[in-house]
Motif scaffolding. Structure first.
Motif, mmCIF file in Angstrom:
data_model
loop_
_atom_site.group_PDB
_atom_site.id
_atom_site.type_symbol
_atom_site.label_atom_id
_atom_site.label_comp_id
_atom_site.label_asym_id
_atom_site.label_seq_id
_atom_site.Cartn_x
_atom_site.Cartn_y
_atom_site.Cartn_z
ATOM 1 N N MET A 33 0.826 -1.211 0.000
ATOM 2 C CA MET A 33 0.000 0.000 0.000
ATOM 3 C C MET A 33 0.859 1.261 0.000
ATOM 4 O O MET A 33 0.511 2.258 -0.649
ATOM 5 N N LYS A 34 1.996 1.242 0.703
ATOM 6 C CA LYS A 34 2.849 2.431 0.782
ATOM 7 C C LYS A 34 3.754 2.585 -0.444
ATOM 8 O O LYS A 34 4.223 3.691 -0.715
ATOM 9 N N GLU A 35 4.000 1.486 -1.145
ATOM 10 C CA GLU A 35 4.885 1.535 -2.307
ATOM 11 C C GLU A 35 4.322 2.485 -3.363
ATOM 12 O O GLU A 35 3.118 2.575 -3.572
ATOM 13 N N THR A 36 5.201 3.228 -4.010
ATOM 14 C CA THR A 36 4.754 4.172 -5.033
ATOM 15 C C THR A 36 4.127 3.422 -6.200
ATOM 16 O O THR A 36 4.454 2.263 -6.473
ATOM 17 N N GLN A 37 3.206 4.082 -6.880
ATOM 18 C CA GLN A 37 2.525 3.451 -8.009
ATOM 19 C C GLN A 37 3.502 3.114 -9.128
ATOM 20 O O GLN A 37 3.320 2.129 -9.848
ATOM 21 N N GLY A 38 4.559 3.918 -9.240
ATOM 22 C CA GLY A 38 5.567 3.646 -10.257
ATOM 23 C C GLY A 38 6.293 2.335 -10.024
ATOM 24 O O GLY A 38 6.826 1.733 -10.951
ATOM 25 N N VAL A 71 15.226 10.666 -7.201
ATOM 26 C CA VAL A 71 14.517 9.726 -6.326
ATOM 27 C C VAL A 71 13.397 10.459 -5.597
ATOM 28 O O VAL A 71 13.397 11.690 -5.454
ATOM 29 N N THR A 72 12.413 9.688 -5.126
ATOM 30 C CA THR A 72 11.310 10.246 -4.340
ATOM 31 C C THR A 72 11.840 10.791 -3.028
ATOM 32 O O THR A 72 12.685 10.178 -2.374
ATOM 33 N N GLN A 73 11.325 11.947 -2.633
ATOM 34 C CA GLN A 73 11.769 12.593 -1.404
ATOM 35 C C GLN A 73 10.843 12.243 -0.233
ATOM 36 O O GLN A 73 9.647 12.007 -0.410
ATOM 37 N N LYS A 124 10.170 14.568 -6.486
ATOM 38 C CA LYS A 124 11.432 13.900 -6.798
ATOM 39 C C LYS A 124 12.549 14.926 -6.890
ATOM 40 O O LYS A 124 12.337 16.067 -7.312
ATOM 41 N N ALA A 125 13.739 14.518 -6.469
ATOM 42 C CA ALA A 125 14.905 15.398 -6.543
ATOM 43 C C ALA A 125 16.157 14.535 -6.594
ATOM 44 O O ALA A 125 16.098 13.320 -6.360
ATOM 45 N N MET A 126 17.296 15.154 -6.892
ATOM 46 C CA MET A 126 18.545 14.407 -6.934
ATOM 47 C C MET A 126 18.918 13.937 -5.539
ATOM 48 O O MET A 126 18.818 14.670 -4.563
ATOM 49 N N VAL A 164 16.198 6.614 0.113
ATOM 50 C CA VAL A 164 15.927 7.042 1.489
ATOM 51 C C VAL A 164 16.622 6.152 2.508
ATOM 52 O O VAL A 164 16.892 6.572 3.632
ATOM 53 N N TYR A 165 16.931 4.917 2.140
ATOM 54 C CA TYR A 165 17.584 4.012 3.077
ATOM 55 C C TYR A 165 18.893 4.590 3.595
ATOM 56 O O TYR A 165 19.267 4.358 4.751
#
Length: 558
Positions: free
Chosen positions: A46-51, A343-345, A362-364, A368-369
Motif C-alpha cells: 500500500m505504501k509503495e509508489t505506483q511507479g 529519487v522520491t523525497q 522527486k529530486a537528486m 531514502v535508506y
C-alpha cells in the motif's frame, strides 16, 4: 508430513494426541501461510509508489486500512461461528471460508481499487467461517476422556503449526516479489490456502465424527434473531459511523468499525444475562478474559505497522560483503542503488513528500535508506547494495514460536508433573506481563539509535519479538483452550467468535495506536505508552485470578 507431525507430538507434549491433530495442524499451517504472506507485504504494498507497482497510499492511510482489515477479519468469526454451530457444520465452514480466502488472496494480484477492496472483503468473510470452525473441531477432538488433560498442549502444538506457515511464507513472499512482482507474491498466498484445503480433505476421516452440530435449547438465540438483531444492526451502525460528518475517532473507517462492533458486543454481553444458572459464571469468565486480551492484540499486531516501519527505516538491513552475492542469488534481498539520481523525497519521519497536486516530489539524491546510515558504508563508486527484505522480519515472531513452543509445552508438562502448573487464566495474566517487557526492548533500541539518527542492529527487533513471543505462547493458545473448556457445548464456536472479537477490537486499536507513531518526536514515548497499556491489563488479570480459578474448579477443568 502428517506422520512426521504425529511422531513428533508425544515427545513434545508428554502423551498421545488425536489422530486428526496432524491434519488440522497442517491445514492451519497452509492457511496461515497464505494469510501471513499477504499480511507481511500488505502495508509495504500500500505504501509503495505506483511507479513501483504499489498502491501509493500515504503511510497513515495504509496503517488505517491495515488496522481496519485485520479488525474485520476477526470480527466476522462471531457470525461464522454461530452459523457453523447451528447450520453449516464445522467441516463445511472450513471449506467455504478457505475457498473465499484463497480467491481473495489471488484477487489482490489484479490491478485496480475495485479488485483491491473486493479481495479484502472475500478474505474478511472467509476468515469468519474458517477460523472459529477449525479451532472448534480441534477442541471437539479433545473432548474424549483420554485427551482432556492434554488440551492445553494440543492447542500449543496447533499454534506451532500456525507459526510454521507464518515463518515460511515471508521467505517465499520475498522471493516472489524480488524475482517477479507483487502479484506473484499474492498468487502464492492463494496457492497456499488451497493446499491447506487439500490436506484438510485427506484427513477428513479423523475428525468427521467431531463435526457435531449443537442443537438450540430453550432461550437460545436463533439464526434469524442473530441476523436481524445483531448482524443487520451492525451493518447499519457501521454505515452510519462512516457517514457521520467529521472523523470522531480519527477516520471514517474507525468510526464505522467501532459503531459496527457495538451491537455485537451487546449480543455477547446478553448471552450472560440470558444464560441458565450453570452457564452464567463460565460465560462471565470468558467475557472477562476477552476484555483483558484486547490490549495484548493492540500492541502485538503493531508488527505489521510500526515494527514494519522500524524494520524498513530504522534497522540496518544491509548484508555483509560475503553475503551479498548469495543474497542476490536467493532473491531474498532488495538491490538498492547508491548512485545519485532522481529519487522520491521523504520527510524526517520517512513519509513520502507530495506536491499540491498529490504527485510525489522527486529530486537528486540517494535512496531514502541511506539517510540515517554511516556514510562510510555507502559505496564510493555508486555500486548497488543489498538489503534484507523488510517483510522477512515478519518471520522472526513465528520463528520464535516454532523454537519456543516445545520448550513452553515441556515447561508446563514439568510443572504439571510437580502439580504446580498454573491455571489457564494464570498463564494468560503472566502472558500480558511478559509482553509488556517486550516494549522496553524497543525503548532501548530507540536510545541505541539516538532516536532514529542512526540505524540500529536487527538484533533489537529479534529480541523484542523473542520476548513478546513468550507472552504470546502464554496467552493466545491458552485463550483458545479456555474457550473450549468453559463454553457451553452448544455455544463453543460462537464463543470462539467472541475470543476473535476481542482480537478484532485489539487489532483495530493497534491501527489507531500506529497512527500516533508520527505524533511522537521521541519514539521511546510511543513504546512506553504501549508498556503502560499492557501493565494495566496484566494487573487486571491478576486481580481477577482468584475468581477465574474458582469458576474453573466449578467446571472441573484446569
Amino acid at each position: 508430513m502428517a506422520q512426521q507431525v504425529q511422531s513428533a507430538i508425544p515427545a513434545r507434549s508428554g502423551g498421545n494426541h488425536p489422530k486428526g491433530l496432524p491434519y488440522l495442524f497442517l491445514t492451519e499451517m497452509w492457511e496461515r501461510f497464505g494469510y501471513y504472506l499477504m499480511l507481511g507485504i500488505f502495508v509495504l504494498y500500500m505504501k509503495e509508489t505506483q511507479g513501483e507497482g504499489g498502491m501509493g497510499f500515504p503511510a497513515v492511510t495504509a496503517y488505517d486500512i491495515f488496522g481496519t482489515f485485520i479488525a474485520f477479519t476477526y470480527l466476522t468469526p462471531f457470525l461464522g461461528g454461530f452459523l457453523a454451530d447451528r447450520k453449516l457444520g464445522y467441516i463445511n465452514s472450513v471449506y467455504l471460508g478457505g475457498a473465499l480466502m484463497g480467491l481473495g488472496y489471488m484477487g489482490l494480484a489484479l490491478p485496480g481499487l475495485g479488485f483491491f477492496y473486493a479481495s479484502i472483503a472475500l478474505i474478511i468473510i472467509g476468515n469468519g467461517f474458517f477460523k472459529p470452525s477449525i479451532s472448534t473441531l480441534l477442541g471437539n477432538l479433545y473432548s474424549e476422556e483420554q485427551y482432556k488433560d492434554k488440551k492445553d498442549a494440543g492447542y500449543n502444538i496447533f499454534y506451532m503449526g500456525i507459526n510454521i506457515g507464518a515463518f515460511v511464507c515471508n521467505i517465499i513472499g520475498a522471493f516472489m516479489r524480488n524475482k517477479f512482482d507483487w502479484s506473484a507474491a499474492f498468487l502464492s498466498a492463494g496457492v497456499g490456502m488451497f493446499l491447506g484445503l487439500i490436506v484438510f480433505t485427506i484427513g477428513l476421516k479423523h475428525y468427521r465424527h467431531a463435526n457435531v452440530l449443537k442443537p438450540a435449547v430453550a432461550g437460545d438465540t436463533g439464526i434469524g434473531q442473530v441476523l436481524s438483531l445483531v448482524f443487520l444492526p451492525a451493518i447499519i451502525a457501521g454505515v452510519l459511523g462512516w457517514m457521520i460528518p467529521g472523523d470522531i475517532l480519527g477516520s471514517d473507517s474507525t468510526d464505522a468499525f467501532i459503531a459496527a462492533t457495538i451491537p455485537v458486543i451487546i449480543f455477547f454481553v446478553s448471552l450472560y444475562y440470558r444464560a441458565n444458572k450453570d452457564d452464567k459464571r463460565p460465560i462471565a469468565a470468558l467475557l472477562a478474559i476477552f476484555a483483558v486480551s484486547v490490549m495484548f492484540w493492540a500492541v502485538f499486531k503493531q508488527n505489521g505497522t510500526v515494527l514494519t516501519d522500524w524494520a524498513q527505516n530504522y534497522t540496518d538491513r544491509q548484508v555483509s560483503e560475503s553475503m551479498e552475492q548469495a543474497a542476490g542469488k536467493l532473491y531474498l534481498a532488495e538491490e538498492v542503488s547508491s548512485k545519485e539520481s532522481m529519487v522520491t523525497q521523504y520527510d524526517n519521519q520517512f513519509r513520502t513528500l507530495k506536491d499540491d497536486n498529490g504527485k510525489e516530489v522527486k529530486a537528486m539524491g540517494r535512496s531514502v535508506y541511506f539517510r540515517n546510515i554511516d556514510p562510510a558504508r555507502i559505496p564510493a563508486d555508486g555500486k548497488p547494495v543489498y538489503l534484507v527484505n523488510t517483510e522477512l522480519f515478519q518471520s522472526v515472531n513465528p520463528g520464535w514460536v516454532v523454537m519456543l513452543t516445545p520448550l513452553v509445552v515441556a515447561f508446563f508438562a514439568f510443572l504439571r508433573r510437580k502439580k504446580k502448573e498454573p491455571s489457564t487464566p494464570a498463564k494468560i495474566a503472566w502472558g500480558m506481563l511478559i509482553s509488556a517487557l517486550s516494549t522496553l526492548v524497543m525503548v532501548a533500541a530507540v536510545y541505541a539509535g539516538h532516536n532514529g539518527e542512526f540505524k540500529v542492529s536487527a538484533l533489537w527487533l529479534v529480541g523484542c519479538y523473542g520476548v513478546i513471543t513468550i507472552g504470546e505462547l502464554f496467552l493466545s493458545p491458552m485463550g483458545l483452550s479456555l474457550v473450549s473448556k468453559l463454553s457451553p457445548p452448544r455455544l463453543t464456536a460462537l464463543m470462539m467468535g467472541g475470543f476473535f472479537l476481542s482480537t478484532s477490537i485489539g487489532n483495530k486499536l493497534s491501527g489507531i495506536l500506529a497512527k500516533t507513531w508520527y505524533n511522537y518526536e521521541d519514539k521511546s514515548h510511543f513504546f512506553l505508552v504501549n508498556c503502560g497499556l499492557l501493565l494495566v491489563s496484566a494487573a487486571i488479570g491478576f486481580v481477577m485470578l482468584k475468581w477465574l480459578n474458582k469458576i474453573m474448579q466449578e467446571k472441573g477443568v484446569k
